[in-house]
Design a protein around this motif. Sequence first.
Motif, short mmCIF file in Angstrom:
data_model
loop_
_atom_site.label_atom_id
_atom_site.label_comp_id
_atom_site.label_asym_id
_atom_site.label_seq_id
_atom_site.Cartn_x
_atom_site.Cartn_y
_atom_site.Cartn_z
N ILE A 141 38.68 26.83 39.75
CA ILE A 141 38.79 28.24 39.38
C ILE A 141 37.45 28.67 38.79
O ILE A 141 37.03 28.16 37.74
CB ILE A 141 39.92 28.48 38.37
CG1 ILE A 141 41.25 27.99 38.94
CG2 ILE A 141 40.01 29.96 38.00
CD1 ILE A 141 42.38 28.00 37.92
N ALA A 191 42.53 35.73 44.50
CA ALA A 191 43.68 34.84 44.37
C ALA A 191 43.34 33.46 44.94
O ALA A 191 42.48 33.31 45.81
CB ALA A 191 44.88 35.42 45.10
N SER A 192 44.05 32.47 44.44
CA SER A 192 43.86 31.10 44.94
C SER A 192 44.12 31.04 46.44
O SER A 192 45.13 31.57 46.92
CB SER A 192 44.79 30.15 44.19
OG SER A 192 44.67 28.84 44.69
N GLU A 213 39.75 29.72 43.52
CA GLU A 213 40.25 30.94 42.90
C GLU A 213 39.13 31.52 42.04
O GLU A 213 38.33 30.78 41.48
CB GLU A 213 41.47 30.63 42.03
CG GLU A 213 42.04 31.83 41.28
CD GLU A 213 43.20 31.47 40.38
OE1 GLU A 213 43.60 32.32 39.55
OE2 GLU A 213 43.72 30.33 40.49
#
Length: 646
Positions: A141, A191-192, A213
Motif C-alpha cells: 500500500i 483501490a487494491s 493499493e
Amino acid sequence: MANLRWLATLLMSLPIVLTGCGNGGGDSGGNTTNALTPPAGLVERDESPIYAVGVPVVPETVSNSGGAISQCTVSPPLPPGLSLDPQSCTISGTPTGDSHATVYTITASNAAGSSTTRVEIEVKDVPIAPDGLDYLDRSVIYPANAPITPNTPISTGGEITQYSVSPALPAGLAIDPQTGVITGTPTAVTASAVYTVTGANSVDSVQALLTIEVAAVAVPPVGLVYVDRLPEYIVGVPITYNEPAYTGGEVTQFSISPALPAGLTLNTQSGVISGTPTVELAQTTFFITASNSAGSATVQITLTVATAQVGSWQPADAMTLGRFRHTATLLPDGRVLVAAGNRKQATSAAELFDPSTNGWTRTGSLARSRQAHSATLLSDGRVLVAGGFGTGGGNALSSAELFDPAAGSWSQTGSLGQQRDSHTATLLLDGRVLVAGGEGQGGSTGALASAELYDPATGTWSPTGNLGQARKQHTATLLPNGRVLVAGGEDAGGGALASAELYDPATGTWSSTGSMSQARNAYAAAQLTDGSVLAVGGFDGTNALATAELYDPAAGTWSTTGSLQQARDFHTATRMASGRVLVAGGTDGSDLFVSELYNPTTGNWSQVGSLEQMREQHTATLLTDGRVLVTGGIGRGILSYTELFH
C-alpha cells in the motif's frame, strides 16, 4: 502460483510485532551528516542471470544504501565480452563465449571502507527460458503523492529482456520495459488491485502477480518475513541474498539488531542482507524492523556463520530446462541422466550432467512426456523409466522406456500391467525391478496396492503379490538380505501412513513389519552403512515434521533418533561417502534453503551451509567423486539451477 505460496503460509505462521511510529534507524543512502560511511547493502538487480552468447545483456546495476561508491572491482574476471564499470559497479556488454556458472564477488569502496556482494553468471551457447519471476514488494500500500522506493523484480533462469504489466499501473507509477523496475510517485488514491507483470525473452515468458493499493495516507507495514529464516553462511563465501517480504504499507526504512557479523550488511532501503562473512558466529537471533511514518513490524531470523568443515554448496551449470517431478540417475560412467519432469507441463526432454565439466548436454528425448515417474539403473547399465503421468491430473501412464547411455537414445519396452505414478521402483539383487504402489488412472482410483516385476531379459512385466496397504509417495529401500522395505506414504483416502511392510523376492509376497512412530508422507529415506534405514521429515497430514527414526532390519522395529532443526517435506536425503546423511531443501510452508547433516555415530543433526536456491521436489545424486548434485525443483519458479555439495 507455486513459487509464491511460501509467502501466504509464512504470514500466518510467523509472529508479527507492531509498534508505534519510528524510523528504525540506519543509513538510507541519503546521509544527513558530513561523515563519510562505507558502501553498504550492495544488491545486484539480477543476482543469478543466465546469459547467451551474442545477446547484449540488460545492464546489471547495483543498489547501495551506504556511502557513495568511488571504486568498484570484481573477482574473478567477468566472462569475455562483459565488463564492470569501475565507478558504478554496472555490468554490461555482450558475451562472446560460453562460461560455466561462477560466483563473482563485487567490491564497492570509498575512503571510509568497502562492502561486497555477489552475482552468479553463466553464459550458454543459446538462450534458455526464464524460470520464475517475483518482486521484492508483491503486496503493498503506497501513500499518495510520495515517491516510492523502486520495486525491483527477482528473476531466475534465462535472462529476462522485456517486461510488461496489465492492467496499467496506478497513475504516476511506471515499469521499465527493460529491467522491470517499478518507480514513480502515485498521484491518486486507488483501490487494491492485482497487476500481472510478464517477463519474457526469446524463448519463453513467466509472470508475477502484484497487489497494489494507493491510500490517502501512509499505513504501517505488517507480516514481515524473510525468505531464509535459518541461514547458515560459510566464512569467506559470498552469501545468496536474504530478502524480506511483507504486506501493508510500503517500508521506507529497515534496521537490524544486534549488528550483523563482519562482512554482512543490511540494505536499509530494501531490507536485503548481502555480503561476504569474514568471521565465525554461533547461532544468533537477529531482530529486523521494517518501518515507515505510520509504524513498523519486526521479525526475527536465526543466523550462523561457520567455517566449511564438512562441505559447502557451489554452483554448477544450469540445466537447459527448468523442471520438477523429474528423475536423476547416476550412470556407470559417472554422468547423471535427468529425464522428463514438469515445466509448465510434462516434458519428454532429457539431458546429461558431466562431473568433469559441471556442465550439461542434451540427449535423446523420451517417446512420452511424463512426470512423477520412476527411473532405475539396470545391471547392464541401461536406465528403465516407467509410468508417471502426463499433463493434468488423472492421466497416469503404463508405458516404459529404456535409455542406452552409449547411443544416447531411448527405446520402448514392455508396458506396466497398471497405469501408475508416484510409485517406487527398486532394483532387486537378481536384476529384476520391483514397482510398488503409486496412484492409478483417474482421481477415483487413488493409491494402489498392486506391485509388478520387470524382467530385463524379456522386457516384460508380470504381477507379483499386492501390498498389504495401498500407498503412494512412500519410500522403498533394498535391504542387505535382498528384501525390500516399503514404508509410509499416503493411503487411498489421502491420509499419511506410519505402516511398513517387507517384500520377499523369493516368494513374491509382502509381510507386515514394525510401524514408524509417526505417519509420514512425502518424506525421505536413506540406508546407512550398517544396513539400517533412516526415515526423516515428511508430512503427517497436518504439519511438516522434524522428527527422524531408524529401522533395524534384524529386529524389524523402528527407534527414534535426533530431530532436524528445521521441519520439512518434499526434501532429499543422501548418504555420503563418509556415511553421514545430507538432507537438503524441502518445504515447511515456505520453500527452504537450509540443509543439515546426520551423524549416525551420535544420532544428531548439524546445520551445514545453506543452498544457493531454495527448492523442493528436486533431486539429489551422489556422484562417484563424493560430491552431491542437486537439480531442479520448485523455488522461485520451476528451477533450471543446479548446485553441488562438496
